[in-house]
Design a protein around this motif. Structure first.
Motif, short mmCIF file in Angstrom:
data_model
loop_
_atom_site.label_atom_id
_atom_site.label_comp_id
_atom_site.label_asym_id
_atom_site.label_seq_id
_atom_site.Cartn_x
_atom_site.Cartn_y
_atom_site.Cartn_z
N ALA A 16 0.82 -1.22 0.00
CA ALA A 16 0.00 0.00 0.00
C ALA A 16 0.85 1.27 0.00
N LEU A 17 1.98 1.23 0.66
CA LEU A 17 2.82 2.42 0.76
C LEU A 17 3.69 2.64 -0.48
N THR A 18 3.96 1.59 -1.24
CA THR A 18 4.93 1.73 -2.33
C THR A 18 4.34 1.67 -3.73
N VAL A 19 3.34 0.84 -3.97
CA VAL A 19 2.84 0.64 -5.34
C VAL A 19 2.34 1.92 -6.02
N PRO A 20 1.70 2.85 -5.32
CA PRO A 20 1.26 4.07 -6.02
C PRO A 20 2.41 4.97 -6.50
N LEU A 21 3.60 4.81 -5.95
CA LEU A 21 4.69 5.73 -6.26
C LEU A 21 5.06 5.79 -7.74
N PRO A 22 5.22 4.65 -8.44
CA PRO A 22 5.55 4.75 -9.86
C PRO A 22 4.46 5.46 -10.69
N PHE A 23 3.20 5.22 -10.34
CA PHE A 23 2.11 5.88 -11.05
C PHE A 23 2.15 7.39 -10.81
N LEU A 24 2.42 7.76 -9.57
CA LEU A 24 2.52 9.19 -9.26
C LEU A 24 3.75 9.82 -9.90
N ALA A 25 4.83 9.05 -10.01
CA ALA A 25 6.04 9.56 -10.67
C ALA A 25 5.75 9.87 -12.13
N PHE A 33 2.73 10.50 -13.42
CA PHE A 33 1.72 11.55 -13.46
C PHE A 33 2.32 12.93 -13.23
N THR A 34 3.31 13.01 -12.35
CA THR A 34 3.89 14.31 -11.99
C THR A 34 5.19 14.60 -12.75
N ASN A 35 5.56 13.71 -13.67
CA ASN A 35 6.83 13.87 -14.39
C ASN A 35 8.00 14.01 -13.43
N ALA A 36 8.05 13.15 -12.45
CA ALA A 36 9.11 13.17 -11.43
C ALA A 36 10.46 12.87 -12.09
N PRO A 37 11.54 13.36 -11.50
CA PRO A 37 12.86 13.12 -12.08
C PRO A 37 13.31 11.66 -12.02
N ILE A 38 12.70 10.87 -11.16
CA ILE A 38 13.04 9.45 -11.08
C ILE A 38 12.03 8.68 -11.93
N PRO A 39 12.51 7.94 -12.93
CA PRO A 39 11.59 7.20 -13.80
C PRO A 39 10.84 6.11 -13.02
N SER A 40 9.63 5.83 -13.47
CA SER A 40 8.81 4.85 -12.76
C SER A 40 9.43 3.45 -12.80
N ASN A 41 10.15 3.10 -13.87
CA ASN A 41 10.75 1.76 -13.91
C ASN A 41 11.83 1.60 -12.84
N VAL A 42 12.52 2.69 -12.49
CA VAL A 42 13.50 2.63 -11.39
C VAL A 42 12.77 2.40 -10.06
N LEU A 43 11.63 3.06 -9.91
CA LEU A 43 10.84 2.85 -8.70
C LEU A 43 10.32 1.41 -8.62
N TRP A 44 9.88 0.84 -9.75
CA TRP A 44 9.42 -0.55 -9.74
C TRP A 44 10.53 -1.50 -9.32
N ILE A 45 11.75 -1.24 -9.80
CA ILE A 45 12.89 -2.08 -9.40
C ILE A 45 13.14 -1.94 -7.89
N ILE A 81 10.95 -1.09 -5.60
CA ILE A 81 9.84 -1.73 -4.90
C ILE A 81 10.04 -3.24 -4.86
N PHE A 82 10.48 -3.81 -5.97
CA PHE A 82 10.73 -5.25 -6.02
C PHE A 82 11.84 -5.65 -5.05
N ILE A 83 12.94 -4.91 -5.04
CA ILE A 83 14.04 -5.20 -4.11
C ILE A 83 13.57 -5.04 -2.66
N GLY A 84 12.80 -3.99 -2.41
CA GLY A 84 12.25 -3.78 -1.06
C GLY A 84 11.33 -4.90 -0.63
N ALA A 85 10.53 -5.41 -1.57
CA ALA A 85 9.62 -6.52 -1.26
C ALA A 85 10.41 -7.76 -0.86
N ILE A 86 11.52 -8.00 -1.55
CA ILE A 86 12.38 -9.14 -1.18
C ILE A 86 12.93 -8.93 0.23
#
Length: 181
Positions: A20-29, A31-43, A45-50
């Motif tokens: 719940a705390l992490t999955v919305p972040l790539p979508f928000l990135a 949506f807001t054109n954040a400097p960190i690409p969403s695919n980096v956030l997905w990676i 999130i995956f490492i954090g899940a492990i």
């Protein structure tokens, strides 16, 4: 030999909270054109899940010789080490208060070099404490778990509400092409 794992309600609740705390972040990135690409956030999130799964894979092993806190072999020792004490090494079980006013217990040894935290978030906590009392002769009548199951149920319900908000956030982020001004 007795093996105790972290309580399922704790594992499920903390895993759901992580999602719940992490999955919305790539979508928000996106949506807001954040400097960190969403695919980096997905990676990330995956490492954090492990890492969360590894931390929640702790198990407590009691046998005739010792008590041992261990993790599966795939969990690197630098991440979670674990420990073991023979029953003869254990002198006492000392109570300490936490910063939030809770009570935790530490095994102390005659060498007094270190104290070892009694695992308190496991399924079968009372059975484990009774086995510790049987093996060490220490009175454990007042030993209670740090958090009661109802506390994790409340956190789980709040997490489900957060998932609803996450769903709305993700829907909003995927159905609008640019941020609102």
């Amino acid at each position: 030999m007795h093996i105790f794992k972290i309580s399922p309600i704790i594992r499920i609740t903390l895993s759901c909270l992580y999602i719940a705390l992490t999955v919305p972040l790539p979508f928000l990135a996106d949506f807001t054109n954040a400097p960190i690409p969403s695919n980096v956030l997905w990676i990330g999130i995956f490492i954090g899940a492990i890492a969360v799964y590894a931390a929640l894979s702790e198990r407590v092993i009691l046998d005739d010789e010792q008590i041992k806190v261990a993790y599966p072999q795939w969990v690197p020792r630098f991440f979670r080490k674990g420990w073991s004490l023979t029953w003869q090494e254990i002198d006492n079980l000392k109570m300490r208060t936490t910063g939030q006013g809770g009570l935790v217990y530490y095994f102390t040894t005659s060498s007094a070099e270190k104290a070892y935290l009694l695992p308190m978030r496991i399924a079968g906590f009372n059975k484990m404490v009774n086995l510790v009392a049987e093996k060490t002769g220490i009175n454990t009548a007042d030993v209670r778990p740090l958090a009661q199951p109802w506390m994790y149920l409340i956190l789980f319900v709040c997490t489900m509400f957060l998932w609803l908000i996450d769903g709305w956030t993700i829907w909003t982020a995927t159905h609008f092409t640019r941020p609102l001004a």
